[in-house]
Design a protein around this motif. Structure first.
Motif, PDB file in Angstrom:
ATOM      1  N   THR A  32     106.671  53.962  33.652  1.00  0.00           N
ATOM      2  CA  THR A  32     105.246  53.696  33.826  1.00  0.00           C
ATOM      3  C   THR A  32     104.199  54.510  33.098  1.00  0.00           C
ATOM      4  O   THR A  32     103.681  53.992  32.354  1.00  0.00           O
ATOM      5  N   VAL A  33     104.314  55.732  33.073  1.00  0.00           N
ATOM      6  CA  VAL A  33     103.478  56.656  32.401  1.00  0.00           C
ATOM      7  C   VAL A  33     103.905  58.021  31.994  1.00  0.00           C
ATOM      8  O   VAL A  33     105.109  58.142  32.729  1.00  0.00           O
ATOM      9  N   SER A 140     100.996  62.235  36.820  1.00  0.00           N
ATOM     10  CA  SER A 140     100.745  61.897  35.365  1.00  0.00           C
ATOM     11  C   SER A 140     100.363  62.996  34.463  1.00  0.00           C
ATOM     12  O   SER A 140      99.882  63.802  34.775  1.00  0.00           O
ATOM     13  N   THR A 150     100.123  56.880  28.208  1.00  0.00           N
ATOM     14  CA  THR A 150     101.135  55.917  28.066  1.00  0.00           C
ATOM     15  C   THR A 150     101.923  56.206  26.693  1.00  0.00           C
ATOM     16  O   THR A 150     102.755  55.278  26.385  1.00  0.00           O
ATOM     17  N   ASP A 171     106.655  54.606  23.732  1.00  0.00           N
ATOM     18  CA  ASP A 171     105.545  54.301  24.389  1.00  0.00           C
ATOM     19  C   ASP A 171     106.110  53.816  25.820  1.00  0.00           C
ATOM     20  O   ASP A 171     107.073  53.152  26.015  1.00  0.00           O
ATOM     21  N   CYS A 172     105.289  53.981  26.942  1.00  0.00           N
ATOM     22  CA  CYS A 172     105.689  53.653  28.378  1.00  0.00           C
ATOM     23  C   CYS A 172     105.808  52.095  28.399  1.00  0.00           C
ATOM     24  O   CYS A 172     104.863  51.428  27.849  1.00  0.00           O
ATOM     25  N   GLY A 175     102.902  51.058  31.534  1.00  0.00           N
ATOM     26  CA  GLY A 175     101.549  51.376  31.362  1.00  0.00           C
ATOM     27  C   GLY A 175     100.375  51.917  32.260  1.00  0.00           C
ATOM     28  O   GLY A 175      99.572  52.317  32.110  1.00  0.00           O
ATOM     29  N   GLU A 177     100.605  53.189  36.516  1.00  0.00           N
ATOM     30  CA  GLU A 177     101.530  54.257  37.345  1.00  0.00           C
ATOM     31  C   GLU A 177     102.331  53.411  38.542  1.00  0.00           C
ATOM     32  O   GLU A 177     101.698  52.253  38.831  1.00  0.00           O
ATOM     33  N   HIS A 288      99.951  46.963  30.262  1.00  0.00           N
ATOM     34  CA  HIS A 288     100.735  47.816  29.332  1.00  0.00           C
ATOM     35  C   HIS A 288      99.491  48.650  28.352  1.00  0.00           C
ATOM     36  O   HIS A 288      99.626  49.885  27.868  1.00  0.00           O
TER      37      HIS A 288
END
Ligand code: TXA
Ligand code: MG
Length: 334
Positions: A32-33, A140, A150, A171-172, A175, A177, A288
């Motif tokens: 997610t993040v 986060s 992210t 990168d997540c 993007g 939560e 994202h």
């Protein structure tokens, strides 16, 4: 404090796990993040997370686990509904609010008698939790109030010098939560919308799910004593870029034309303008990119961000939840 910048190799994850087990703070990737982790059962360590982020102490942490056995330790009773959701969505972007066992210290839950639990769907996060040998409390990994991170660089920008280590990875994937769902009432209630939608949850449970009625409400409807979101974190000023931000709402054509006019006017005044327009058909891409765009605008020194509202359906509802907060509910109807 010196912050170690680690890679996502097994060796370096082991090093990070030792830091967590020793009461230290490590930022790590999830789907997610990025999260800022500490041993969820060590109240001093969790206290340091609040300090590093500048987070209000009444805002509870999500506790991250790597196995179903961890769940049994943290909550006294796993109901049929909880089991259904765990089966369908874990590991994944869903946090369940459940009754907590006394093993979880008060600081972790902000003094509440419930706890948010999530099994993240990311190999680095799962390995870190398993090797640390404890559940990991992790909000986060941004400074409180800033857009969620992210990308590893976002975490570095916010937290170098404030935490023991940062595990840098890709990168997540999502993007935004996780979806937070409260399982402690008679009917499950979504406290924070995410990639897993109300419809997804209803399908998995085979019954209706409620939305916290304050979600995505505009100020004129909540600017009074009644506005009390159930997730403490939802009441704070959130996800805010440095730039002023305006959300344009209306028919898409009108919105795009209005944003264009506003941009031209402001540029003529010498302002740096950032425009954010996502396609309504590309909600996942919007999720994202959203937080990354806010950070990019700040990095480029934008004076103002002009954003087009998304249709509030499915994941679009979840992105709008963040967009409205980022703009401080500064909405222009066109
Ligand atoms: O995707 C995510 O959930 C990320 C990654 C790192 O897992 N974590 C995250 O944590 O977003 P945080 O702390 O930024 O947001 C947690 C939200 C807050 O709004 C908090 O108030 C709510 O969940 N929450 C946590 N425990 C709760 C509880 N017991 N009751 C109600 N709300 C709770
Ligand atoms: Mg947060």
């Amino acid at each position: 404090m010196k912050t170690k910048i680690l890679n996502d190799t097994t060796e370096e994850i082991e090093e990070a796990a030792e830091i967590i087990a020793g009461g230290g703070l490590v930022a790590f990737p999830t789907e997610t993040v990025y999260g800022l982790g500490a041993d969820a059962l060590n109240s001093e360590a969790v206290g340091r997370v609040y300090a590093a982020k500048g987070r209000p102490s009444d805002n509870p942490m999500i506790v991250h686990i790597s196995s179903y056995d961890d769940m049994k330790r943290l909550t006294p009773k796993i109901t049929k509904d909880m089991e259904k959701l765990m089966k369908v969505f874990w590991p994944g972007a869903m946090t369940m609010i459940v009754e907590r066992n006394p093993v979880i210290p008060d600081v972790t839950t902000g003094g509440l008698d419930t706890v948010g639990i999530r099994m993240p769907d990311h190999p680095v996060a799962l390995e870190l939790i398993a090797k640390a040998g404890c559940p990991i409390a992790a909000p986060s990994a941004n400074l409180s109030g800033k857009p969620s991170p992210t990308a590893a660089q976002h975490v570095i920008d916010d937290l170098v010098g404030r935490v023991d280590a940062i595990i840098c990875s890709d990168d997540c994937k999502f993007g935004i939560e996780s979806t937070v769902i409260d399982m402690t009432g008679l009917i499950p209630m979504i406290l924070r919308p995410g990639i897993i939608t109300k419809e997804d949850l209803e399908t998995a449970l085979g019954k209706k799910v409620l939305l916290d009625p304050t979600l995505n409400k505009r100020p004129d409807k909540f600017n009074n004593e009644d506005f009390k979101p159930k997730a403490p974190g939802m009441k704070y000023k959130h996800y805010a870029p440095k730039a002023q931000m305006i959300v344009f709402e209306g028919r898409r054509d009108d919105v795009e034309a209005a944003i264009d006019r506003e941009r031209i006017e402001r540029e003529a005044l010498g302002q740096q303008v950032c425009v954010i327009i996502f396609d309504n058909g590309e909600q996942k891409a919007a999720a994202h990119q959203f937080f990354a765009k806010l950070r990019e605008a700040d990095r480029e020194g934008a004076d103002v961000i002009l954003a087009a509202a998304l249709r509030e359906e499915g994941i679009g509802f979840s992105v709008m939840n963040r967009m409205l907060k980022s703009a401080g509910y500064n909405i222009r109807k066109v």
